[in-house]
Design a protein around this motif. Structure first.
Motif, mmCIF file in Angstrom:
data_model
loop_
_atom_site.group_PDB
_atom_site.id
_atom_site.type_symbol
_atom_site.label_atom_id
_atom_site.label_comp_id
_atom_site.label_asym_id
_atom_site.label_seq_id
_atom_site.Cartn_x
_atom_site.Cartn_y
_atom_site.Cartn_z
ATOM 1 N N HIS A 242 0.841 -1.191 0.000
ATOM 2 C CA HIS A 242 0.000 0.000 0.000
ATOM 3 C C HIS A 242 0.879 1.245 0.000
ATOM 4 N N VAL B 144 0.765 4.118 1.458
ATOM 5 C CA VAL B 144 1.070 4.756 2.724
ATOM 6 C C VAL B 144 2.012 3.894 3.564
ATOM 7 N N SER B 145 1.965 2.553 3.413
ATOM 8 C CA SER B 145 2.925 1.712 4.105
ATOM 9 C C SER B 145 4.316 1.898 3.518
ATOM 10 N N GLY C 35 -1.691 3.407 6.492
ATOM 11 C CA GLY C 35 -1.539 2.287 5.569
ATOM 12 C C GLY C 35 -2.331 1.075 6.002
ATOM 13 N N ASN D 232 -6.192 1.806 5.523
ATOM 14 C CA ASN D 232 -6.606 1.754 4.122
ATOM 15 C C ASN D 232 -6.550 0.344 3.557
#
Length: 330
Positions: free
Chosen positions: A20, A22-23, A323, A326
């Protein structure tokens, strides 16, 4: 019973989380902070220096004594930096992580800031006023030619406090919120403010957009810096009290929050008369302790390092939680 199918299922879920955006952002931010701690800023070939040269070249083409010219200057340069960041966010997960790490390293300045503070402390502790005066422009723009050790110490501590926000907390804040576009856009904004956002006959109008954009970009990070400083300060209660009482008294809407928290946390008073070339500014005093001394510089640097670590922890945690959230929604 824990089976191979369980392992495959868990591994697949873990892989989807790490992929992901954001991760990737959280890991990239953490790696970038580690790179800054290990390598700091290079003396030559820094990406921000290339941006500065591009900004200067564009200024020569666009300059005019009008706000509209300055707005165009900021829009083109910040827009270009943001577009580059958007392109980086579209890269595959591993590449996106590495690009985030590289961008974070490029925009952070916490390690270099601490080293500059330590250089000033070393010069003043050895009684070498000449070397300290020569070094001060690395930290701030005030005229050091007639400053004695106490005023050089005050200038250094104020610069360390303010730049802890500008060089560390603010870029990490925007990196956690907006990824590579946030990192690059913020550094572009802050660099333009340093170049053209100051008060002078040449930049009174042309630099208006750069200065106001920087004020907006730093509004939340400066207040976050104040709060993290309170949490990291030797005297938390006094840091909070001075931040609440004096943080708004500084002529800058943002710098006062950082300087007030440092003043209260260190038990000193900041502010006073500053000379910038031919311009003299009389700034309100922040704090209610004694005047700064040379020995307070290293205390300020230690506090700044703790604030940097706290800001990094907050930024990485926020990005990681976003992350996970989401990924679960997907």
């Amino acid at each position: 019973m824990y089976t191979k199918m369980n392992f495959v299922h868990i591994s697949s879920r873990a892989l989807s989380v790490t992929q992901h955006p954001v991760s990737s952002r959280a890991l990239g931010l953490a790696l970038g902070v580690a790179l800054d701690a290990a390598f700091a800023d290079p003396r030559r070939g820094h990406p921000v220096a290339f941006f500065g040269r591009a900004a200067a070249a564009l200024e020569r083409r666009l300059y005019g004594d009008a706000r509209a010219n300055g707005v165009a200057h900021v829009a083109i340069l910040v827009g270009s930096a943001t577009a580059l960041g958007v392109a980086a966010e579209k890269a595959p997960p591993v590449a996106r992580t590495l690009l985030t790490a590289a961008a974070t390293w490029a925009v952070l300045g916490g390690t270099s800031l601490a080293r500059e503070g330590e250089h000033m402390a070393g010069h003043l502790e050895s009684g070498d006023l000449g070397a300290a005066r020569e070094r001060l422009p690395h930290l701030c723009g005030r005229d050091p030619s007639h400053l004695e050790a106490p005023e050089l110490a005050r200038a250094t501590i104020e610069s360390v406090a303010e730049n802890t926000s500008d060089a560390v907390v603010a870029p990490l804040f925007w990196g956690a919120v907006a990824g590579v576009p946030g990192l690059l856009a913020y550094r572009a904004i802050n660099t333009l403010d340093a170049m053209v956002g100051h008060r002078s006959p040449r930049y009174e109008r042309f630099g208006w957009a750069a200065a106001r954009t920087d004020d907006v970009a730093n509004y939340l990070p400066a207040r976050l810096t104040g709060l993290i400083t309170v949490a990291a300060a030797p005297d938390r209660r006094n840091a909070l009290a001075v931040l609440r009482r004096d943080g708004h008294r500084h002529p800058s809407p943002n710098s006062g929050r950082c300087e007030a928290a440092f003043a209260g946390g260190l038990g000193i008073t900041l502010g006073g008369t500053n000379v910038y070339g031919t311009r003299v500014e009389h700034r309100p005093e922040l704090g209610d302790g004694r005047k700064p001394e040379v020995g307070d510089i290293r205390r300020a640097v230690r506090l700044a390092r703790r604030v940097c670590l706290g800001a990094a922890a907050v930024a990485v945690t926020v990005a990681a939680l976003r992350g996970l959230t989401n990924a679960r929604r997907r």
